[in-house]
Design a protein around this motif. Structure first.
Motif, mmCIF file in Angstrom:
data_model
loop_
_atom_site.group_PDB
_atom_site.id
_atom_site.type_symbol
_atom_site.label_atom_id
_atom_site.label_comp_id
_atom_site.label_asym_id
_atom_site.label_seq_id
_atom_site.Cartn_x
_atom_site.Cartn_y
_atom_site.Cartn_z
ATOM 1 N N PRO A 50 0.800 -1.228 0.000
ATOM 2 C CA PRO A 50 0.000 0.000 0.000
ATOM 3 C C PRO A 50 0.834 1.281 0.000
ATOM 4 N N GLY A 51 1.909 1.329 0.788
ATOM 5 C CA GLY A 51 2.740 2.535 0.816
ATOM 6 C C GLY A 51 3.361 2.835 -0.536
ATOM 7 N N ALA A 52 3.825 1.815 -1.223
ATOM 8 C CA ALA A 52 4.405 1.995 -2.557
ATOM 9 C C ALA A 52 3.327 2.436 -3.549
ATOM 10 N N ALA A 53 2.127 1.887 -3.420
ATOM 11 C CA ALA A 53 1.025 2.282 -4.300
ATOM 12 C C ALA A 53 0.685 3.755 -4.087
ATOM 13 N N LEU A 54 0.719 4.203 -2.844
ATOM 14 C CA LEU A 54 0.412 5.599 -2.554
ATOM 15 C C LEU A 54 1.445 6.524 -3.191
ATOM 16 N N VAL A 55 2.717 6.191 -3.031
ATOM 17 C CA VAL A 55 3.779 6.992 -3.634
ATOM 18 C C VAL A 55 3.592 7.044 -5.148
ATOM 19 N N ARG A 56 3.328 5.903 -5.782
ATOM 20 C CA ARG A 56 3.131 5.840 -7.233
ATOM 21 C C ARG A 56 1.914 6.658 -7.672
ATOM 22 N N GLU A 57 0.796 6.465 -6.991
ATOM 23 C CA GLU A 57 -0.443 7.150 -7.371
ATOM 24 C C GLU A 57 -0.310 8.666 -7.253
ATOM 25 N N LEU A 58 0.313 9.156 -6.187
ATOM 26 C CA LEU A 58 0.429 10.607 -6.016
ATOM 27 C C LEU A 58 1.416 11.213 -7.010
ATOM 28 N N VAL A 64 3.877 14.854 -7.506
ATOM 29 C CA VAL A 64 4.685 15.080 -6.300
ATOM 30 C C VAL A 64 5.376 13.794 -5.892
ATOM 31 N N ASP A 65 6.468 13.933 -5.165
ATOM 32 C CA ASP A 65 7.193 12.782 -4.638
ATOM 33 C C ASP A 65 7.034 12.746 -3.128
ATOM 34 N N ILE A 66 6.655 11.595 -2.629
ATOM 35 C CA ILE A 66 6.464 11.353 -1.204
ATOM 36 C C ILE A 66 7.527 10.355 -0.772
ATOM 37 N N ALA A 67 8.205 10.642 0.325
ATOM 38 C CA ALA A 67 9.148 9.663 0.867
ATOM 39 C C ALA A 67 8.356 8.455 1.338
ATOM 40 N N PRO A 68 8.821 7.219 1.042
ATOM 41 C CA PRO A 68 8.063 6.026 1.442
ATOM 42 C C PRO A 68 7.692 6.003 2.923
ATOM 43 N N GLY A 69 8.535 6.534 3.805
ATOM 44 C CA GLY A 69 8.200 6.553 5.235
ATOM 45 C C GLY A 69 7.386 7.761 5.636
#
Length: 140
Positions: A50-58, A64-69
């Motif tokens: 889920p965290g990787a999916a969130l980073v990819r989707e955003l 924008v780029d979101i740090a995985p943590g």
């Protein structure tokens, strides 16, 4: 014969800027819930966390780029799927730090920053109503 009920897992990322406004995305006309405002995100692909999916989707939806943590889990919303028999489960994360200026990357979509009071007056899909209620209840 109806299909076998399935659970579809999705993620949503609520970007919050200083002052308490949350980013919402308006779905393009012609899509399911076209014209409705939602917390940006999307489906978790098979084999994807889920965290990787969130980073990819955003990255795909907002540029924008979101740090995985960086995303912090807040709550989830669940309800019947509208495209097939089963349940849609959306995991909601809050995000206060990202790189890049959010923009609507999908043709016909738009974004805006809203206070919890403003969000309450937006036309939103049912599960987004529940998620916005959770965002409004956060004290930070």
């Amino acid at each position: 014969m109806q299909g076998i009920p399935t659970t579809l897992l999705a993620v949503a990322g609520a970007l919050r800027r200083p002052g308490g406004a949350w980013l919402m995305q308006r779905r393009p006309a012609g899509k399911h819930y076209g014209g409705y405002w939602e917390v940006p995100g999307g489906k978790v692909e098979p084999g994807e966390l889920p965290g990787a999916a969130l980073v990819r989707e955003l990255r795909e939806e907002l540029g924008v780029d979101i740090a995985p943590g960086g995303p912090h889990p807040l709550t989830f919303a669940a309800g019947p799927r509208t495209d097939a028999p089963g349940v849609l489960v959306i995991l909601l994360y809050t995000i206060t730090a990202w790189r890049g200026e959010p923009r609507a990357c999908e043709p016909g979509a738009s974004i805006g920053w809203f206070t919890p009071e403003d969000m309450a007056s937006l036309l939103r899909p049912p599960l987004d109503i529940a998620m916005c209620d959770a965002l409004a209840a956060t004290s930070w």
